[in-house]
Each structure stands twice: as C-alpha cells, then as structure tokens.
Scaffold this motif. Structure first.
Motif: not given
Length: 175
Positions: A49-52, A54-58, A160-161
């Motif tokens: 959810k954090a990646a989404i 932050a704008g990433y595709n999953i 992400l880091k």
C-alpha cells in the motif's frame, strides 16, 4: 559485468509478486468443504500500500485460482491481479505492454520454477530466503526473510529508501 541489485534499485518503478511462497509461506490449509486458506503477512500488505501511495505499479501473477486473494489485493488498491497463470510470461507480457512498462524497471519476486521464465526478463529478479535453489541461482537479491514472513516488505522498503520515498509515515489503510 552484471550490475549489483543496489545499482538497479534506483530504476525500479514496478513490483510484480507471486503469491504462494512469496506473499504466503507456501502452506495451504484445506477445509473439509474444499476451501483453501492462505496466511499473508500484514507488513507485506502495508509495504504494498505504501508503494502504491508513493506512485509505484504493483502487479500480482499467480498460478493459484482462489478469488479470495483477489479481494485482499483490492483492499490494498492492487487491481492488476492475474490468477490461474500456468505460463506466467503471458500475463507478464500483457501487463507490461498494456501499461508501457520497460522490463528493466521491474522487480519480480518469485520462489519456484514457474517464476523462472519471468525472472529472466526483468531488471531485478528477487526471491525469499527459502526459494527453490534454481530461483536463488538467478536472483540478483535474496531476501533475508522467508516467503510469507516479510520478504515483500523487505524489497519494497529497500527500493523506496534508495529512491528517497520511504518515510515511514503513509496515510494508508492496509489491513
């Protein structure tokens, strides 16, 4: 000379995960009525959810067919879920073509032989600590976590880091 995973992580825009053995520990509980139940790690869910956010595709690609897992991913905001994928290259190619994604910008995490063909196509093939030896052999990164025990959180948090997008404070409902 091959690049190290640390050199590839800055270019990652997309995460693709297998389910059984990656998002779960690979154990399926079968009830007398035939229903199959899997356990997933809530920290993996938070990281996805954090990646989404932050704008990433999953994307999820699995050979399994249990529709209940699709509901879990919908709660997290993951809509690209391919179930019943006997040949994972077919949904993989469909997904990257439909979304105009460069395979070099993809991190794929798998744990067993069905993941092998896709892992050979991506920029950053990864696996959990307890993946099959053939998968470990082709992985640029092997998580120190086992499948279902936070390996997805591990790789997402690292990417992400590296990209300066992990601040530990996301407005994300993840359970």
């Amino acid at each position: 000379m091959e690049k190290s995973y640390k050199e590839i992580m800055p270019q990652i825009t997309t995460f693709i995960f297998d389910i059984d053995g990656v998002l779960t520990n690979g154990i399926v509980t079968i009830f007398p009525n035939g229903e199959m139940v899997r356990n997933m790690n809530i920290k993996d869910g938070y990281a996805m959810k954090a990646a989404i956010t932050a704008g990433y595709n999953i994307c999820i690609i699995s050979g399994g067919t249990n529709e209940a897992v699709r509901k879990r991913f919908e709660v997290l905001g993951i809509t690209n879920v391919y179930l019943g994928a006997n040949n994972k290259l077919i949904p993989f190619n469909e997904y990257i073509n439909n979304n105009n994604i460069n395979s070099e910008h993809i991190l794929y995490m798998g744990d067993d032989i069905p993941d092998y063909p896709v892992m050979k196509e991506v920029g950053l093939p990864c696996c959990p600590k307890d993946a099959a030896s053939e998968i470990q052999d082709i992985s640029s990164y092997i998580s120190h976590k086992k499948g279902g025990a936070g390996c997805v959180r591990d790789v997402i948090e690292q990417v992400l880091k590296v990209q300066g997008k992990w601040n530990g404070q996301f407005d994300a409902k993840y359970d």
